[in-house]
Design a protein around this motif. Structure first.
Motif, PDB file in Angstrom:
ATOM      1  N   PRO A  22      -1.255   5.432  -3.824  1.00 54.22           N
ATOM      2  CA  PRO A  22      -0.338   4.286  -3.793  1.00 54.22           C
ATOM      3  C   PRO A  22       0.735   4.462  -2.726  1.00 54.22           C
ATOM      4  CG  PRO A  22       0.027   5.631  -5.759  1.00 54.22           C
ATOM      5  CD  PRO A  22      -1.163   6.203  -5.063  1.00 54.22           C
ATOM      6  N   VAL A  23       0.986   3.376  -1.974  1.00 54.54           N
ATOM      7  CA  VAL A  23       1.986   3.399  -0.903  1.00 54.54           C
ATOM      8  C   VAL A  23       2.745   2.077  -0.906  1.00 54.54           C
ATOM      9  CG1 VAL A  23       0.769   4.991   0.645  1.00 54.54           C
ATOM     10  CG2 VAL A  23       0.312   2.558   0.800  1.00 54.54           C
ATOM     11  N   ARG A  27       2.200   5.770   7.954  1.00 59.69           N
ATOM     12  CA  ARG A  27       0.925   6.493   7.971  1.00 59.69           C
ATOM     13  C   ARG A  27      -0.047   5.899   8.986  1.00 59.69           C
ATOM     14  NH1 ARG A  27      -0.453   8.084   1.704  1.00 59.69           N
ATOM     15  NH2 ARG A  27       1.493   9.184   1.306  1.00 59.69           N
ATOM     16  N   LEU A  28      -0.054   4.566   9.098  1.00 57.77           N
ATOM     17  CA  LEU A  28      -0.950   3.935  10.072  1.00 57.77           C
ATOM     18  C   LEU A  28      -0.518   4.247  11.503  1.00 57.77           C
ATOM     19  CD1 LEU A  28      -1.668   0.495   8.388  1.00 57.77           C
ATOM     20  CD2 LEU A  28      -3.225   2.434   8.649  1.00 57.77           C
ATOM     21  N   GLU A  44      -1.918   7.629  12.179  1.00 57.40           N
ATOM     22  CA  GLU A  44      -3.373   7.556  12.408  1.00 57.40           C
ATOM     23  C   GLU A  44      -3.679   6.956  13.772  1.00 57.40           C
ATOM     24  OE1 GLU A  44      -5.970   8.687  10.698  1.00 57.40           O
ATOM     25  OE2 GLU A  44      -4.674   9.553   9.172  1.00 57.40           O
ATOM     26  N   LYS A  45      -2.919   5.928  14.160  1.00 57.11           N
ATOM     27  CA  LYS A  45      -3.162   5.290  15.453  1.00 57.11           C
ATOM     28  C   LYS A  45      -2.846   6.241  16.603  1.00 57.11           C
ATOM     29  CE  LYS A  45      -2.305   1.350  18.301  1.00 57.11           C
ATOM     30  NZ  LYS A  45      -1.519   0.227  18.661  1.00 57.11           N
ATOM     31  N   ALA A  46      -1.858   7.120  16.406  1.00 60.91           N
ATOM     32  CA  ALA A  46      -1.519   8.090  17.455  1.00 60.91           C
ATOM     33  C   ALA A  46      -2.684   9.045  17.702  1.00 60.91           C
ATOM     34  CB  ALA A  46      -0.267   8.866  17.068  1.00 60.91           C
ATOM     35  N   THR A  47      -3.420   9.399  16.657  1.00 61.45           N
ATOM     36  CA  THR A  47      -4.555  10.310  16.831  1.00 61.45           C
ATOM     37  C   THR A  47      -5.820   9.574  17.262  1.00 61.45           C
ATOM     38  OG1 THR A  47      -5.118  10.160  14.485  1.00 61.45           O
ATOM     39  CG2 THR A  47      -3.678  11.971  15.152  1.00 61.45           C
ATOM     40  N   ASN A  48      -5.999   8.331  16.791  1.00 62.02           N
ATOM     41  CA  ASN A  48      -7.180   7.555  17.146  1.00 62.02           C
ATOM     42  C   ASN A  48      -6.787   6.081  17.230  1.00 62.02           C
ATOM     43  OD1 ASN A  48      -9.697   6.445  17.532  1.00 62.02           O
ATOM     44  ND2 ASN A  48     -10.468   6.955  15.495  1.00 62.02           N
ATOM     45  N   PRO A  49      -6.572   5.549  18.446  1.00 61.85           N
ATOM     46  CA  PRO A  49      -6.133   4.156  18.591  1.00 61.85           C
ATOM     47  C   PRO A  49      -7.163   3.139  18.085  1.00 61.85           C
ATOM     48  CG  PRO A  49      -5.884   5.360  20.658  1.00 61.85           C
ATOM     49  CD  PRO A  49      -6.610   6.251  19.719  1.00 61.85           C
ATOM     50  N   LEU A  89       0.851  -6.532   9.021  1.00 57.51           N
ATOM     51  CA  LEU A  89       1.234  -5.177   9.404  1.00 57.51           C
ATOM     52  C   LEU A  89       0.195  -4.582  10.357  1.00 57.51           C
ATOM     53  CD1 LEU A  89       3.017  -2.639   9.113  1.00 57.51           C
ATOM     54  CD2 LEU A  89       1.657  -2.051   7.113  1.00 57.51           C
ATOM     55  N   LEU A  90      -1.076  -4.781  10.065  1.00 62.99           N
ATOM     56  CA  LEU A  90      -2.138  -4.265  10.937  1.00 62.99           C
ATOM     57  C   LEU A  90      -2.082  -4.929  12.313  1.00 62.99           C
ATOM     58  CD1 LEU A  90      -5.071  -4.122   8.356  1.00 62.99           C
ATOM     59  CD2 LEU A  90      -3.704  -2.219   9.206  1.00 62.99           C
ATOM     60  N   ARG A  91      -1.815  -6.237  12.346  1.00 65.17           N
ATOM     61  CA  ARG A  91      -1.708  -6.936  13.632  1.00 65.17           C
ATOM     62  C   ARG A  91      -0.489  -6.441  14.406  1.00 65.17           C
ATOM     63  NH1 ARG A  91      -0.746 -12.615  12.608  1.00 65.17           N
ATOM     64  NH2 ARG A  91       1.403 -11.958  12.694  1.00 65.17           N
ATOM     65  N   LYS A  92       0.622  -6.214  13.700  1.00 62.80           N
ATOM     66  CA  LYS A  92       1.843  -5.706  14.328  1.00 62.80           C
ATOM     67  C   LYS A  92       1.608  -4.345  14.982  1.00 62.80           C
ATOM     68  CE  LYS A  92       6.192  -3.837  12.743  1.00 62.80           C
ATOM     69  NZ  LYS A  92       7.061  -3.684  11.579  1.00 62.80           N
ATOM     70  N   LEU A  93       0.821  -3.502  14.321  1.00 66.76           N
ATOM     71  CA  LEU A  93       0.513  -2.172  14.856  1.00 66.76           C
ATOM     72  C   LEU A  93      -0.633  -2.201  15.860  1.00 66.76           C
ATOM     73  CD1 LEU A  93       0.785  -0.082  11.572  1.00 66.76           C
ATOM     74  CD2 LEU A  93       2.465  -0.278  13.400  1.00 66.76           C
ATOM     75  N   GLU A  94      -1.177  -3.399  16.121  1.00 67.15           N
ATOM     76  CA  GLU A  94      -2.289  -3.603  17.052  1.00 67.15           C
ATOM     77  C   GLU A  94      -3.521  -2.793  16.653  1.00 67.15           C
ATOM     78  OE1 GLU A  94      -0.820  -2.884  20.974  1.00 67.15           O
ATOM     79  OE2 GLU A  94       0.578  -4.572  20.891  1.00 67.15           O
ATOM     80  N   LEU A  95      -3.784  -2.767  15.356  1.00 65.36           N
ATOM     81  CA  LEU A  95      -5.015  -2.163  14.845  1.00 65.36           C
ATOM     82  C   LEU A  95      -6.015  -3.305  14.654  1.00 65.36           C
ATOM     83  CD1 LEU A  95      -3.393   0.291  12.306  1.00 65.36           C
ATOM     84  CD2 LEU A  95      -4.612   0.907  14.378  1.00 65.36           C
TER      85      LEU A  95
END
Length: 133
Positions: free
Chosen positions: A75-76, A84-85, A88-93, A116-122
Motif C-alpha cells: 500500500p502506498v 517510487r516511480l 524506477e524511471k531513473a533506472t529504466n525510463p 501521475l503516470l502522464r506527469k512522470l512521462e511513463l
C-alpha cells in the motif's frame, strides 16, 4: 538362512527408495509454494480481448475496491507512488506498468494514478482486464 541356490532371505525392508521419493516430493512442494505470485486480489472488469503484459520488470499498480493504491502489492499514497516511480524511471525510463483497477472503484481514483503516470512521462502503461465469459 539359505533359500536354495545360495540366496539369502531378507528379513528387513529396504526403505531407500521411499526416502528418495519423500525428498523428491518435498523439493516439488517447496518449489510450488514459493512459485506463487503475490498480489492484491481485485475483481477485474471483463474485456473481449485480454492482453498479457507480464514481463520480468513490469510494475503492477493496483487500485482496490476501497480506492486504496498498491504498488507491487504494497500500500502506498500517491506521494509515495510518485517517489517510487521516479526512482524506477531513473533506472529504466521505459519501465512497463500494468494498472489494475477494481470494476467498482471510483473512476476518479484510477484517473489520478493515470495523471501521475502522464506527469512522470511513463508511457508504457497497460490496463489489466479479466477475460469475458
Amino acid at each position: 538362512m539359505d533359500v536354495g541356490g545360495g540366496r539369502k532371505a531378507y528379513n528387513e525392508i529396504n526403505i531407500t527408495p521411499m526416502v528418495d521419493l519423500t525428498f523428491v516430493l518435498l523439493v516439488i512442494f517447496i518449489i510450488m509454494t514459493t512459485a506463487s505470485v503475490q498480489g492484491i486480489k481485485v475483481d477485474l472488469p471483463k474485456a473481449s480481448s485480454a492482453v498479457n503484459l507480464a514481463k520480468p520488470k513490469t510494475i503492477a499498480i493496483t487500485v482496490n475496491d476501497q480506492g486504496q493504491v498498491f504498488m507491487d502489492a504494497y500500500p502506498v499514497t500517491l506521494a509515495e507512488l510518485e517517489a517510487r516511480l521516479r526512482t524506477e524511471k531513473a533506472t529504466n525510463p521505459e519501465v512497463p506498468i500494468v494498472l489494475k483497477g477494481d470494476q467498482v472503484v471510483q473512476y476518479g481514483k484510477v484517473t489520478e494514478v493515470l495523471d501521475l503516470l502522464r506527469k512522470l512521462e511513463l508511457n508504457k502503461v497497460g490496463l489489466a482486464t479479466g477475460k469475458s465469459n
